[in-house]
Enzyme design. Sequence first.
Site, PDB file in Angstrom:
ATOM      1  N   GLU A   1       0.857  -1.191   0.000  1.00  0.00           N
ATOM      2  CA  GLU A   1       0.000   0.000   0.000  1.00  0.00           C
ATOM      3  C   GLU A   1       0.884   1.229   0.000  1.00  0.00           C
ATOM      4  O   GLU A   1       2.052   1.162   0.357  1.00  0.00           O
ATOM      5  CB  GLU A   1      -0.839   0.052   1.287  1.00  0.00           C
ATOM      6  CG  GLU A   1      -1.967  -0.917   1.305  1.00  0.00           C
ATOM      7  CD  GLU A   1      -2.659  -0.940   2.660  1.00  0.00           C
ATOM      8  OE1 GLU A   1      -2.403  -0.070   3.514  1.00  0.00           O
ATOM      9  OE2 GLU A   1      -3.475  -1.851   2.854  1.00  0.00           O
TER      10      GLU A   1
ATOM     11  N   LYS B   1       2.229   4.643   1.604  1.00  0.00           N
ATOM     12  CA  LYS B   1       2.348   5.159   2.970  1.00  0.00           C
ATOM     13  C   LYS B   1       1.986   6.637   2.901  1.00  0.00           C
ATOM     14  O   LYS B   1       2.810   7.476   2.538  1.00  0.00           O
ATOM     15  CB  LYS B   1       3.767   4.945   3.508  1.00  0.00           C
ATOM     16  CG  LYS B   1       3.870   5.227   4.991  1.00  0.00           C
ATOM     17  CD  LYS B   1       5.182   4.728   5.540  1.00  0.00           C
ATOM     18  CE  LYS B   1       5.268   4.862   7.040  1.00  0.00           C
ATOM     19  NZ  LYS B   1       5.034   6.184   7.567  1.00  0.00           N
TER      20      LYS B   1
ATOM     21  N   ASP C   1       1.348  10.336   3.762  1.00  0.00           N
ATOM     22  CA  ASP C   1       2.074  11.176   4.711  1.00  0.00           C
ATOM     23  C   ASP C   1       1.101  12.149   5.360  1.00  0.00           C
ATOM     24  O   ASP C   1       0.905  13.269   4.890  1.00  0.00           O
ATOM     25  CB  ASP C   1       3.184  11.932   3.967  1.00  0.00           C
ATOM     26  CG  ASP C   1       4.222  12.462   4.927  1.00  0.00           C
ATOM     27  OD1 ASP C   1       4.147  12.126   6.126  1.00  0.00           O
ATOM     28  OD2 ASP C   1       5.098  13.222   4.488  1.00  0.00           O
TER      29      ASP C   1
ATOM     30  N   TYR D   1      -6.820   2.202   6.121  1.00  0.00           N
ATOM     31  CA  TYR D   1      -5.886   1.089   5.936  1.00  0.00           C
ATOM     32  C   TYR D   1      -5.985  -0.033   6.969  1.00  0.00           C
ATOM     33  O   TYR D   1      -5.106  -0.873   7.056  1.00  0.00           O
ATOM     34  CB  TYR D   1      -4.453   1.595   5.831  1.00  0.00           C
ATOM     35  CG  TYR D   1      -3.992   2.482   6.970  1.00  0.00           C
ATOM     36  CD1 TYR D   1      -3.950   2.013   8.269  1.00  0.00           C
ATOM     37  CD2 TYR D   1      -3.582   3.787   6.720  1.00  0.00           C
ATOM     38  CE1 TYR D   1      -3.524   2.819   9.298  1.00  0.00           C
ATOM     39  CE2 TYR D   1      -3.144   4.601   7.742  1.00  0.00           C
ATOM     40  CZ  TYR D   1      -3.112   4.114   9.024  1.00  0.00           C
ATOM     41  OH  TYR D   1      -2.690   4.913  10.042  1.00  0.00           O
TER      42      TYR D   1
ATOM     43  N   LYS E   1      10.834   3.223   3.246  1.00  0.00           N
ATOM     44  CA  LYS E   1      10.804   4.685   3.161  1.00  0.00           C
ATOM     45  C   LYS E   1      11.626   5.145   1.967  1.00  0.00           C
ATOM     46  O   LYS E   1      12.734   4.658   1.746  1.00  0.00           O
ATOM     47  CB  LYS E   1      11.400   5.286   4.444  1.00  0.00           C
ATOM     48  CG  LYS E   1      10.616   4.953   5.703  1.00  0.00           C
ATOM     49  CD  LYS E   1       9.383   5.810   5.852  1.00  0.00           C
ATOM     50  CE  LYS E   1       9.722   7.188   6.285  1.00  0.00           C
ATOM     51  NZ  LYS E   1       9.577   7.500   7.645  1.00  0.00           N
TER      52      LYS E   1
ATOM     53  N   CYS F   1      28.697  22.339  32.433  1.00  0.00           N
ATOM     54  CA  CYS F   1      27.270  22.444  32.137  1.00  0.00           C
ATOM     55  C   CYS F   1      26.941  23.879  31.697  1.00  0.00           C
ATOM     56  O   CYS F   1      27.307  24.834  32.387  1.00  0.00           O
ATOM     57  CB  CYS F   1      26.454  22.075  33.371  1.00  0.00           C
ATOM     58  SG  CYS F   1      24.691  22.353  33.141  1.00  0.00           S
TER      59      CYS F   1
ATOM     60  N   CYS G   1      24.628  25.390  34.732  1.00  0.00           N
ATOM     61  CA  CYS G   1      25.038  25.590  36.127  1.00  0.00           C
ATOM     62  C   CYS G   1      26.548  25.506  36.309  1.00  0.00           C
ATOM     63  O   CYS G   1      27.045  25.569  37.428  1.00  0.00           O
ATOM     64  CB  CYS G   1      24.336  24.569  37.027  1.00  0.00           C
ATOM     65  SG  CYS G   1      24.986  22.909  36.818  1.00  0.00           S
TER      66      CYS G   1
ATOM     67  N   CYS H   1      25.117  16.303  33.291  1.00  0.00           N
ATOM     68  CA  CYS H   1      25.444  17.255  34.334  1.00  0.00           C
ATOM     69  C   CYS H   1      25.070  16.574  35.646  1.00  0.00           C
ATOM     70  O   CYS H   1      23.925  16.180  35.831  1.00  0.00           O
ATOM     71  CB  CYS H   1      24.636  18.542  34.149  1.00  0.00           C
ATOM     72  SG  CYS H   1      24.648  19.539  35.643  1.00  0.00           S
TER      73      CYS H   1
ATOM     74  N   CYS I   1      20.602  22.152  39.310  1.00  0.00           N
ATOM     75  CA  CYS I   1      20.703  22.669  37.940  1.00  0.00           C
ATOM     76  C   CYS I   1      19.272  22.893  37.427  1.00  0.00           C
ATOM     77  O   CYS I   1      18.469  21.967  37.369  1.00  0.00           O
ATOM     78  CB  CYS I   1      21.455  21.633  37.110  1.00  0.00           C
ATOM     79  SG  CYS I   1      21.564  22.014  35.366  1.00  0.00           S
TER      80      CYS I   1
HETATM   81  S1  IVH Z   1      -0.566   0.339   8.768  1.00  0.00           S
HETATM   82  C1  IVH Z   1       0.479  -1.090  13.283  1.00  0.00           C
HETATM   83  N1  IVH Z   1      -0.771   1.424   6.426  1.00  0.00           N
HETATM   84  O1  IVH Z   1       2.391   5.153   9.069  1.00  0.00           O
HETATM   85  C2  IVH Z   1       0.627   0.043  12.367  1.00  0.00           C
HETATM   86  N2  IVH Z   1       0.070   2.771   8.180  1.00  0.00           N
HETATM   87  O2  IVH Z   1       4.800   4.427  10.748  1.00  0.00           O
HETATM   88  C3  IVH Z   1      -0.320  -0.126  11.261  1.00  0.00           C
HETATM   89  N3  IVH Z   1       0.600   5.062   7.532  1.00  0.00           N
HETATM   90  O3  IVH Z   1       1.025   5.420  12.268  1.00  0.00           O
HETATM   91  C4  IVH Z   1      -0.203   0.982  10.317  1.00  0.00           C
HETATM   92  N4  IVH Z   1       0.003   4.877   5.428  1.00  0.00           N
HETATM   93  O4  IVH Z   1      -0.117   6.709  10.423  1.00  0.00           O
HETATM   94  C5  IVH Z   1      -0.406   1.611   7.703  1.00  0.00           C
HETATM   95  N5  IVH Z   1      -1.032   2.228   4.277  1.00  0.00           N
HETATM   96  C6  IVH Z   1      -0.684   2.436   5.540  1.00  0.00           C
HETATM   97  C7  IVH Z   1      -0.198   3.674   6.008  1.00  0.00           C
HETATM   98  C8  IVH Z   1       0.183   3.799   7.342  1.00  0.00           C
HETATM   99  C9  IVH Z   1       0.473   5.690   6.359  1.00  0.00           C
HETATM  100  C10 IVH Z   1       1.133   5.685   8.755  1.00  0.00           C
HETATM  101  C11 IVH Z   1       0.300   5.454   9.979  1.00  0.00           C
HETATM  102  C12 IVH Z   1       1.195   4.854  11.006  1.00  0.00           C
HETATM  103  C13 IVH Z   1       2.549   5.152  10.454  1.00  0.00           C
HETATM  104  C14 IVH Z   1       3.499   4.063  10.894  1.00  0.00           C
END
Ligand code: IVH
Length: 670
Positions: A113, A115, A117, A224, A315, A409, A412, A427, A433
């Site tokens: 899938e 990811k 952002d 997701y 990533k 430090c 302090c 420190c 401190c």
């Molecule tokens: S599955 C148990 N699927 O990425 C975690 N996460 O680094 C299950 N995210 O907090 C997450 N796209 O906010 C999943 N297709 C996708 C995603 C996704 C973005 C984000 C999500 C999660 C973070 C994890």
Amino acid sequence: MDKEVTKKRIAELTEQINRHNYNYYVKSAPIISDYDFDMLLKELEQLEKEHPEFAFPNSPTKRVGGDITKKFESVTHRYPMLSLSNTYSREEIIDWENRIKKLSESPLSYVCELKYDGVAIGIRYKNGELVQAVTRGDGSTGEDITTNVRTIKTVPLKLHGNYPDEFEIRGEIFFPLENFNKVNQEREAAGEALFANPRNSASGTLKSQDSSVVAQRGLDCYLYGVYGEDLNFQTHSEAVKTAGEWGFKIPDSTKIMISTCDSIDAIMDFIQYWEKNRGELPFEIDGIVIKVDNYDQQDELGFTAKSPRWAIAYKYKAEKVETILEEVTYQVGRTGAVTPVANLKPVLLAGTTVKRASLHNADQIEKLDLHKGDTVYVEKGGEIIPKIVGVNLEKRNNQHERISFLENCPECNAVLVRREGEAQHYCPNENGCHPQIKGKIEHFIGRKAMDIEGLGPETIDLLYNKGLIRNYSDLYDLTFDQVVGLDRMADKSASNMIKGIEASKQIPFERVLFALGIRHVGETVAKKLARHFKSIDAIKMASFDELISVDEIGEKIAISIQQFFLQEDNQKIVEKLQQKGLVFETKSADTASNILQNKTFVISGVFQKVSREKLAELIEQNGGKNTSSVSAKTNYLVAGENMGPAKLEKATKLGVTIISEDDFLAMISA
Ligand code: IVH
């Protein structure tokens, strides 16, 4: 109009408009004109105004927002919201597959899938109606932002099709680039500061108190994951597809936004396709998520403390830029750890202006061989704080002076220490401190520690600067008269604060122990210590060997505990807190028995009498250990309805005793 007729018409319009919204926003295939749609919406608005008692909480008129949330309430997640481990290469994905292949009996198939952002969200539905939307927060507790999420057009308020009675759906809320750019153009025209990047502004927008702001910005949401007790899906891909039939916006498989893959080659094709084409997407992604498709296999693989073993993120390479390192400054934290910070000539990186970068510790400075004035490479990965990854040596000249770590430090002036085997400088002036003292008090009052209402970092600053507190035990000396009249401290706030402090005297021992801020004693360790020793006096008296005999307590923690109690200042503080009446013993309700000591359990399936969470709690309260996957170390598998066949097979093979919910309850009541 007759009341009954109005009520019926409101229901009719609600249903119709919800359906048109779905066709328009989720399916991108409207079946009526914008004008006709507006007419329906106007009619509903008018009727709801005349008869607010008939308006549905999930009425489509809520989509335009207007409801105000003063304070977002904290909500504990039913299922923790975990994160994903990251990979950056084909080799790392192969390593991951090799690791999980060893843990699974049958061949694995995956789903890839995008990811997205954005910001993670968990949305609960009951009888087909949206009831609550909660942010990720720290993973176990988030904030209730339901009112704001209701304004996001692609999040269905009412479901259709054959949905389960109750479930939670998780996904990512994000800022589509077109809407993000539009908002920025408007801001520019109005002479307002521009938003730095889509992710942060999506997150900021969701925290708006006024939901009409959220409605106007035009956020979007992809789903997701579906979570619930009685879902009958075999695979993740089936769950996502079915969620689409209930009205959710799901990735379009015809555009290869989701794809099942059964080999590393297929996974890499997906990754490479999107690395090349991600610029064409109408929103930002920061990588790809690879998940094991089959739910039984997911169950079998289980979780580590932070992330599922059955999923991993790939990533995309972070963006990298060059800039000048102007100077290195230092920050002192609650534990006295001194962290160097690189101050940079401001530079634009992945949509944000970067002025500072984290340097972690002295080794990092040495490894990079940093000189003042160097031209450095700065990179931004998923983290908020960018980091320096190298120096452009061609641009260094002999006026650039080598940076060496501080000896004293910066707060302090105490001589810094670096213990053997540790990378961090500290420190040692713990109780003299300022940032350390204030940091410790802030930790003490924190939500997971004493959770003192009416007190925050700013008030701590104020009380400290006025000389009213010198350490956290002084909080219990404060009186109403002392605090009322301080800056921004009206009668009500002062009285709330004093009440909050008083109420914290009921906080259970394990949290008080965590609140003390003993180095390396985090939440889990505090729990283990409290359960084992049952009182602060027993912990204080415990020998090194006794300490390390406790499950998960190693030498580093044991040394730190002993050092804490050796210090006279700390002894005095703890004694004072004892006199003030804080809880320093484990009450019998916290630990019911030790009957399950040295016994390891796995819970699987759905139960009739108690929830899975309650079962896990009972195991721990009776001294047992709850784990997620069956292994040779498992003593008992507590089996509920619809438990994963793979788990059952593995347990049978390994000779693990399989017990029912009733057997378990009988065990602890014996
Ligand atoms: S599955 C148990 N699927 O990425 C975690 N996460 O680094 C299950 N995210 O907090 C997450 N796209 O906010 C999943 N297709 C996708 C995603 C996704 C973005 C984000 C999500 C999660 C973070 C994890």
